[in-house]
Design an enzyme around this catalytic site. Structure first.
Site, short mmCIF file in Angstrom:
data_model
loop_
_atom_site.label_atom_id
_atom_site.label_comp_id
_atom_site.label_asym_id
_atom_site.label_seq_id
_atom_site.Cartn_x
_atom_site.Cartn_y
_atom_site.Cartn_z
N GLU A 168 0.84 -1.19 0.00
CA GLU A 168 0.00 0.00 0.00
C GLU A 168 0.88 1.25 0.00
O GLU A 168 1.31 1.70 1.07
CB GLU A 168 -0.89 0.01 1.25
CG GLU A 168 -1.82 -1.18 1.34
CD GLU A 168 -3.07 -0.82 2.14
OE1 GLU A 168 -4.15 -0.90 1.56
OE2 GLU A 168 -2.95 -0.43 3.31
N GLY A 174 -6.38 6.61 0.29
CA GLY A 174 -7.39 7.61 0.59
C GLY A 174 -7.18 8.92 -0.15
O GLY A 174 -7.80 9.94 0.16
N SER A 214 -6.54 3.46 -3.00
CA SER A 214 -7.55 4.01 -3.90
C SER A 214 -8.00 3.04 -4.99
O SER A 214 -8.21 3.44 -6.14
CB SER A 214 -7.07 5.34 -4.49
OG SER A 214 -6.82 6.28 -3.47
N GLY A 236 -11.91 3.03 1.02
CA GLY A 236 -13.14 3.77 0.74
C GLY A 236 -14.17 3.00 -0.09
O GLY A 236 -15.37 3.00 0.23
#
Ligand code: PEP
Length: 252
Positions: A168, A174, A214, A236
């Site tokens: 990540e 985000g 994302s 998200g």
């Protein structure tokens, strides 16, 4: 050897028990037919009982977002791996960049948490990744290698084989900014090469590497089609049942 895709949703500090249950109801319905991938969701601690009860027999597993290294004791606000296992979790996320940057988890803390996850019988998802400044300085591969080296030092082979590693890049979490499929593949290939250099061949062949940062329903297919990307850790876009379902569908 082909690795089974693994998609996990990290709900972070979203969805209290009532809202989490509502999302779990939708997920159970939409993911009834997701046989091509392993799927897990990580609700906040307080929502675990509702989600675990709702997702029973759905094939969707439940993960803790973090754990304390100790089994029990005077650690106000903390939750142990044993507690997560007793609640019915199968997985736990370890070393998420938000834990590292906002809650002070060092590489050594992450290593202790990783061992605690195995002690409790949980399957860890170990997060690694570089910041934008580190990438711009050309240090991305070295940073990730260092995180892996500390976390995995001395870990027995049978535990390494059960690991999931989530790459990540911090600059993509985000932010709406995703690593390109080529950028992500390059790092995933680097992680697999790092494993190949240190372990028997079955380790790089078995350990699943997720990309996180994302991921959405529209970019998932491009990322997941890369040879060394075996799944995704989704923030998200895991908060909406339809978008999470579409990401799972892109995996298989
Ligand atoms: C994450 O928190 O693991 C993550 C990847 O978040 P997002 O998908 O929102 O970038």
């Amino acid at each position: 050897m082909s690795r089974r895709p693994f998609i996990a949703g990290n709900w972070k500090m979203n969805k209290g028990p009532r809202d989490a249950d509502a999302l779990a109801v939708e997920l159970k319905r939409l993911l009834a037919d997701h046989a091509a991938a392993d799927v897990a969701v990580a609700p906040p601690f307080v929502s675990l009982p509702a989600v675990i009860a709702r997702l029973q027999h759905s094939g969707v597993a439940v993960a803790g977002q973090d754990l304390h290294p100790e089994v029990s004791g005077a650690f106000t606000g903390a939750v142990s791996g044993e507690m997560l296992a007793q609640a019915g979790c199968r997985y736990v996320i370890v070393g998420h960049s938000e834990r590292r940057s906002l809650f002070g988890d060092t590489d050594a803390t992450v290593a202790a948490k990783l061992r605690a996850a195995y002690r409790a019988g949980l399957l860890p998802i170990l997060c690694v990744g570089e910041t934008l400044a580190q990438r711009d300085a050309g240090q991305a591969q070295d940073i990730v290698a260092g995180q892996l080296a500390t976390a995995l030092a001395g870990l027995p082979l049978d535990q390494v084989l059960q690991l999931t590693i989530a790459y990540e890049p911090v600059w993509a979490i985000g932010t709406g900014r995703t690593a390109s499929p080529a950028q992500a593949q390059e790092m995933h290939a680097g992680i697999r090469a790092w494993l190949s250099a240190r372990y028997p061949r079955e380790v790089p062949a078995t350990v699943r590497l997720q990309y996180g940062g994302s991921v959405t329903a529209s970019n998932a297919a491009g990322l997941l089609s890369q040879p060394d990307i075996d799944g995704a850790l989704v923030g998200g876009a895991s908060l909406t049942a339809e978008s999470f379902r579409d990401i799972v569908a892109a995996a298989g």
